[in-house]
Design an enzyme around this catalytic site. Structure first.
Site, PDB file in Angstrom:
ATOM      1  N   GLY A 153       3.304   3.823   4.086  1.00 54.41           N
ATOM      2  CA  GLY A 153       3.626   3.846   2.652  1.00 54.41           C
ATOM      3  C   GLY A 153       3.648   5.263   2.118  1.00 54.41           C
ATOM      4  CG  ASP A 212      -4.179   1.616   1.445  1.00 49.96           C
ATOM      5  OD1 ASP A 212      -3.699   1.651   0.306  1.00 49.96           O
ATOM      6  OD2 ASP A 212      -3.677   0.959   2.376  1.00 49.96           O
ATOM      7  CG  MET A 270      -0.782  -1.357  -3.777  1.00 48.54           C
ATOM      8  SD  MET A 270       0.458  -0.191  -3.176  1.00 48.54           S
ATOM      9  CE  MET A 270       1.916  -1.230  -3.187  1.00 48.54           C
ATOM     10  NE  ARG A 311      -1.787  -2.964   4.470  1.00 42.61           N
ATOM     11  CZ  ARG A 311      -1.229  -1.960   5.112  1.00 42.61           C
ATOM     12  NH1 ARG A 311      -1.944  -1.208   5.907  1.00 42.61           N
ATOM     13  NH2 ARG A 311       0.026  -1.688   4.937  1.00 42.61           N
ATOM     14  CD  GLN A 340      -1.378   0.920  -6.895  1.00 42.03           C
ATOM     15  OE1 GLN A 340      -2.575   0.941  -7.097  1.00 42.03           O
ATOM     16  NE2 GLN A 340      -0.707  -0.207  -6.743  1.00 42.03           N
ATOM     17  NE  ARG A 341       3.787   2.751  -1.955  1.00 43.43           N
ATOM     18  CZ  ARG A 341       4.212   1.735  -1.212  1.00 43.43           C
ATOM     19  NH1 ARG A 341       3.359   1.120  -0.412  1.00 43.43           N
ATOM     20  NH2 ARG A 341       5.449   1.345  -1.234  1.00 43.43           N
TER      21      ARG A 341
HETATM   22  O1  F6P Z   1      -0.441   1.545   3.110  1.00 43.79           O
HETATM   23  C1  F6P Z   1      -0.564   1.752   1.760  1.00 43.79           C
HETATM   24  C2  F6P Z   1      -0.123   0.573   0.948  1.00 43.79           C
HETATM   25  O2  F6P Z   1       0.248   1.161  -0.240  1.00 43.79           O
HETATM   26  C3  F6P Z   1      -1.120  -0.558   0.765  1.00 43.79           C
HETATM   27  O3  F6P Z   1      -2.058  -0.294  -0.233  1.00 43.79           O
HETATM   28  C4  F6P Z   1      -0.226  -1.700   0.416  1.00 43.79           C
HETATM   29  O4  F6P Z   1      -0.811  -2.944   0.691  1.00 43.79           O
HETATM   30  C5  F6P Z   1       0.927  -1.441   1.299  1.00 43.79           C
HETATM   31  O5  F6P Z   1       1.028  -0.045   1.462  1.00 43.79           O
HETATM   32  C6  F6P Z   1       2.237  -1.975   0.782  1.00 43.79           C
HETATM   33  O6  F6P Z   1       3.220  -1.611   1.662  1.00 43.79           O
HETATM   34  P1  F6P Z   1       4.756  -1.910   1.455  1.00 43.79           P
HETATM   35  O7  F6P Z   1       5.215  -1.160   0.226  1.00 43.79           O
HETATM   36  O8  F6P Z   1       5.387  -1.436   2.696  1.00 43.79           O
HETATM   37  O9  F6P Z   1       4.879  -3.389   1.255  1.00 43.79           O
END
Ligand code: F6P
Length: 407
Positions: free
Chosen positions: A12, A144, A188, A190, A301-302
Site C-alpha cells: 500500500g 500500519d 486502517m 489490518r 489516510q494513506r
Molecule cells: O498495508 C497497508 C494497508 O493500508 C492496510 O492498512 C489496509 O488494510 C490495506 O493496506 C488495504 O490495501 P488495499 O488498498 O490494497 O486494499
C-alpha cells in the site's frame, strides 16, 4: 564495477514512501552509483522487464525535492507474493537474469512485512546459489506500523498525524448540535491497532478527544459496545468512536463481515477490510434512538501529504540512505530499522537487521497499552506516538494545490 542499482516500491502507498525512494536515489548517486533503475510496479513489473532509468525523471535537486513531497508510490506498486524457489525456480532465475542484463549490483525494495518476504526469498536464493555479485536490501514502510524489530515504520507518523488532526475536526463538527449522535470512524491497519491508537492524539486542551478506541488486538463484543454507548449517553449526547477496520468478533469473523459479503483477498491472503463503521452504525441505529454517522478514512489516510509529519518525511529519506550505505558496504538480506534512544527528547538511531526476523511478521500494540477494558490506549502509547507526528513540511503549492511528480 558498474555500481548499477535497482529500486522498487511495494504494498500500500504512504505519504512518505517516495521520500525513501528519494533517499535511495540521492545516497546511491552520492556513493557513485552508475545507473539507477526503478521497477515499475515492484517485482511484478520487473518480472515483465518493466523498469525505468530514474535519472531521466529526476534531473535536478528540485525534482528529488518534489518527489520527497509527493505521496504514494512514484514507481507504482504491487501486492505480489513470490512463489517459493522450490516451487518455481524459473521465477528466480528469470529475476537474476534480468538483473544481470542490467548489471545490477544492489537491489532495494521499499515495503511492509509482506514486501520484505521478497527480500527474504531473493537473498536466500542468492545465498543458496552462490550469487555473490548482487545484494538485496529492504527499506521499511507501512502506515500500519506493524513491522517487527524496528521502533516504527515510515508512513505511520504521517498517517497518524492525519488521523488525529482529522478527528479533531470531526469532533468539532459532531458537537455542534445539541442532539444525540454517534459518529464511528473506521481506521486502517489490518490486524494491528497502531493507527487506530493514534485517535488518542486528538485529545488535548482544545479538544475533548474521542470517547472510545477499539483495536483489533482485542475481541470486539457488540453487546458490550452498545452497553458502553448507553452508559456514556447518560452524561454526553455526542459520542465519537474510533474503530479499527480489523476488529474481530469472538468467533473470528471480522466485524465488517457481518454486512460485507466481499471475498476479495490479495496474493498474501489478506481479505479486503472495509465497512466496519457502517456495520456498527447500522447496529447502533437499530439499538439506540440516536443519529449515527459512519466515516471510513479508507485510502485518504494513506496519502494525505498536505498534513505529513516532517519527522516522518526526514526519517523515510534517511532510512533509504541507510539501506544504500549498508548495501554498498556488502550487506545483503537486511532491512534498515529505527532504534529509539529516548522519546523526551526524541532521539532515534538507525541500524540494519536480518530480514528473516521482519518478513511476514505482524507486530501488535502491546497488551498493557490497551486500557479501560479494551476501549482506550495508555499514556505510554501516547508518549510513543507523539514524537512521530511532529513538524510539518508542506507540499509545493502551485495554483492553490499541491504539486506532485508522476511518471
Ligand atoms: O498495508 C497497508 C494497508 O493500508 C492496510 O492498512 C489496509 O488494510 C490495506 O493496506 C488495504 O490495501 P488495499 O488498498 O490494497 O486494499
Amino acid at each position: 564495477m558498474s555500481h548499477n542499482i535497482i529500486v522498487g516500491q511495494s504494498g500500500g502507498p504512504t505519504s512518505v514512501i517516495n521520500a525513501s525512494l528519494a533517499g535511495v536515489f540521492k545516497t546511491a548517486k552520492e556513493l557513485g552509483a552508475g545507473k539507477i533503475y526503478g521497477m515499475r510496479n515492484g517485482i511484478e513489473g520487473l518480472l515483465n522487464e518493466q523498469y525505468i532509468d530514474m535519472t531521466e525523471y529526476l534531473k535536478t535537486d528540485m525534482d528529488v525535492e518534489i518527489l520527497k513531497r509527493t505521496p504514494s508510490s512514484f514507481l507504482g506498486s504491487c501486492r505480489f507474493k513470490l512463489p517459493s524457489a522450490q516451487k518455481s525456480p524459473e521465477t528466480y532465475s528469470k529475476i537474476i537474469e534480468i538483473l544481470r542484463k542490467l548489471n545490477i549490483e544492489h537491489f532495494f525494495y521499499i515495503g511492509g512485512n509482506d514486501s520484505m518476504d521478497t527480500i527474504k526469498q531473493l537473498s536466500a536464493y542468492a545465498k543458496e546459489n552462490n550469487i555473490t555479485d548482487i545484494t538485496f536490501m529492504g527499506v521499511p514502510k507501512t502506515i500500519d506500523n506493524d513491522l517487527a524489530v524496528t521502533d516504527h515504520t515510515p508512513g505511520y507518523g504521517s498517517a497518524a498525524k492525519y488521523i488525529a488532526a482529522t478527528l479533531k475536526e470531526i469532533i468539532r463538527d459532531a458537537v455542534v448540535q445539541p442532539i444525540k449522535i454517534v459518529t464511528i470512524v473506521e481506521i486502517m491497519g489490518r490486524n494491528a491497532g497502531w493507527l487506530t491508537a493514534a485517535a488518542a492524539l486528538a485529545k488535548g486542551e482544545d479538544c475533548e478527544g474521542v470517547d472510545l478506541i477499539y483495536l483489533p488486538e482485542r475481541v470486539f463484543d457488540t453487546d458490550k459496545f452498545i452497553d458502553k454507548l448507553n452508559e456514556i449517553m447518560k452524561t454526553k449526547q455526542q459520542i465519537v468512536v474510533a474503530v479499527s477496520e480489523g476488529v474481530k468478533l469472538a468467533d473470528g469473523r471480522y466485524v465488517c463481515e457481518l454486512s460485507d459479503s466481499s471475498k476479495a483477498v490479495d496474493s498474501f491472503g489478506h481479505k479486503q477490510l472495509s465497512g466496519t463503521a457502517s456495520t456498527l452504525a447500522s447496529l447502533v441505529a437499530s439499538k439506540i434512538d440516536c443519529k449515527t454517522r459512519p466515516i471510513e478514512f479508507s485510502t485518504i489516510q494513506r496519502c494525505a501529504n498536505h498534513i505529513s509529519s516532517l519527522t516522518d518525511i526526514n526519517e523515510a529519506f534517511i532510512i533509504g540512505g541507510v539501506a544504500v550505505k549498508a548495501a554498498f558496504d556488502g550487506q545483503t538480506g537486511k532491512v534498515g530499522v529505527f532504534n529509539r534512544v529516548s522519546s523526551k527528547p526524541y532521539i532515534m538511531g538507525t541500524s540494519i537487521y536480518d530480514v528473516d526476523a521482519i518478513a511476514n511478521v505482524e507486530k501488535k500494540v502491546p497488551d498493557e497499552w490497551i486500557i479501560n477494558d479494551g476501549t482506550y490506549v495508555s499514556q505510554e502509547a501516547i508518549d510513543y506516538m507523539k514524537p512521530l507526528i511532529q513538524g510539518e513540511m508542506l507540499p509545493y503549492m502551485v495554483d492553490g494545490l499541491p504539486r506532485h511528480i508522476k511518471l
